[in-house]
Enzyme design. Structure first.
Site, short mmCIF file in Angstrom:
data_model
loop_
_atom_site.label_atom_id
_atom_site.label_comp_id
_atom_site.label_asym_id
_atom_site.label_seq_id
_atom_site.Cartn_x
_atom_site.Cartn_y
_atom_site.Cartn_z
N ASP A 89 -19.89 -1.54 -1.86
CA ASP A 89 -18.51 -1.75 -1.39
C ASP A 89 -18.11 -3.20 -1.61
O ASP A 89 -18.15 -3.99 -0.69
CB ASP A 89 -18.43 -1.35 0.09
CG ASP A 89 -17.00 -1.28 0.60
OD1 ASP A 89 -16.08 -1.25 -0.22
OD2 ASP A 89 -16.81 -1.26 1.82
N GLU A 120 -8.73 -6.24 0.78
CA GLU A 120 -8.67 -4.81 1.11
C GLU A 120 -9.29 -4.54 2.47
O GLU A 120 -8.85 -3.65 3.20
CB GLU A 120 -9.40 -3.99 0.03
CG GLU A 120 -9.24 -2.47 0.16
CD GLU A 120 -10.27 -1.78 1.05
OE1 GLU A 120 -10.05 -0.62 1.44
OE2 GLU A 120 -11.30 -2.39 1.38
N GLU A 121 -10.34 -5.30 2.80
CA GLU A 121 -11.06 -5.03 4.05
C GLU A 121 -10.29 -5.46 5.29
O GLU A 121 -10.71 -5.19 6.40
CB GLU A 121 -12.44 -5.70 4.02
CG GLU A 121 -13.36 -5.21 2.90
CD GLU A 121 -13.89 -3.80 3.12
OE1 GLU A 121 -13.47 -3.13 4.09
OE2 GLU A 121 -14.72 -3.36 2.30
ZN LIG Z 1 -14.31 -0.81 0.00
#
Ligand SMILES: [Zn+2]
Length: 332
Positions: A89, A120-121
């Site tokens: 990830d 994104e996180e």
């Molecule tokens: Zn991710």
């Protein structure tokens, strides 16, 4: 640089959300050296999305994010697996996509682009900026990468984040009748929420609620004047029925403060792949201008965000083949 070397090279550069500049520069240099046209799209002062193309109007794009959750965990490996932050990830995914794109290019396919976002996180500000990029207009299919165990995700739940705040009246704890406890009010509300059945969806599955953080009070000997709980709800319907149900639970006992919301998304179904609905949210709800979304990637979401994050090397190799195959079928 082979697939595993590129994965560990990307993982060696820390890029916890907010600190993605260095990994963005590495990707720019790496892709430029391979012959790609690379643009760094500024998102904030030291955060840039990486956008790489071979022609002026690519129709199929591979994408994922370059940030990770904290803490940084440097990569290690054995014959079977690569371990560390970003293994699945999403740095292994970036490496698999770049290898796939290079295979396609060697076969003369240049109608492809690479989109790598920051943040994104946390709040998907990278995706929100990318959504305004002019290249989005020509994109027909966006293959987003997140750890789906190399299954094609045909749906992803939404995420609705909110705070519930209660207030009371401070008083000496020996004379509780003089005050009103905000913590007890909050506990009552949370208990009602835990015992409420929220609407589910046949396709997306169960709506689930996590009471993730809780705070309040002033001291052990003071009736608490204020309290607050933060909830993340995995949405399987649109937000309205959930918001309504919460409002009727909270009533005048507290206040609801909405932090963010992304609704559940249905993705393109393609024959020949194992398909499933995933429970997590991605950048996809923030990239509506980028054509029809697909979601596919190596590794398991169950180890992402943990200290034991890893990816199987054979899953990375399979992902390269899948990205090549899927891209060709979408371009055909
Ligand atoms: Zn991710």
């Amino acid at each position: 640089m082979n697939l595993f070397e590129l994965t560990t090279k990307l993982m060696e550069i820390p890029s916890v959300s907010g600190d993605e500049e260095a990994v963005g520069f590495f990707l720019r240099d790496h892709l430029q050296a391979l012959g790609w046209t690379v643009e760094l799209q500024p998102v904030s002062e030291n955060q840039n999305n990486v956008i790489a193309t071979l022609n002026d109007t690519p129709r199929v794009w591979l994408s994922t994010h370059i940030d990770t959750v904290p803490p940084f965990i440097p990569p290690t490996e054995d014959d079977e697996k690569i371990y560390g932050r970003g293994a699945c990830d999403a740095k292994g995914i970036i490496a698999a996509q770049i290898m796939a794109a290079e295979i396609l290019r060697q076969e003369g396919i240049e109608d492809i682009g690479l989109l790598y976002t920051v943040e994104e996180e946390r709040s998907s500000t990278g995706a929100k900026a990318a959504n305004e990029h002019p290249l989005a207009a020509n994109c027909e299919y966006l293959i987003n990468g997140e750890p789906t165990d190399n299954d094609l995700a045909i749906g992803s739940k939404g995420t609705f984040r909110l705070n519930i705040k209660t207030s009371g009246k401070a008083a000496h704890s020996a004379y509780p009748e003089e005050g009103e406890s905000a913590i007890e009010k909050l506990l009552d509300i949370l208990d009602d929420i835990r015992h409420t059945k929220f609407p589910d969806d046949e396709f997306f599955g169960a709506t689930t609620i996590n009471i993730g953080v809780i705070s309040g009070g002033a001291a052990l000997n003071v009736i608490p004047p204020s309290a607050e709980a933060g909830l993340a709800i995995r949405l399987t319907t649109n937000r309205e029925p959930i918001e309504k149900a919460l409002a009727s639970i909270v009533r005048d006992r507290g206040e609801i403060e909405v932090l963010s919301c992304s609704e559940p998304v249905r993705m393109l179904e393609v024959d020949g792949f194992d398909q499933k609905v995933v429970r997590f949210t991605t950048d996809i709800p923030h990239l509506p201008n980028w054509g029809r979304p697909l979601l596919l990637g190596p590794g398991s979401i169950l180890v992402a965000h943990t200290k034991d994050e890893f990816v199987l090397k054979k899953d990375l190799e399979t992902a390269v083949e899948q990205y090549v195959d899927l891209t060709k079928r979408l371009l055909a």
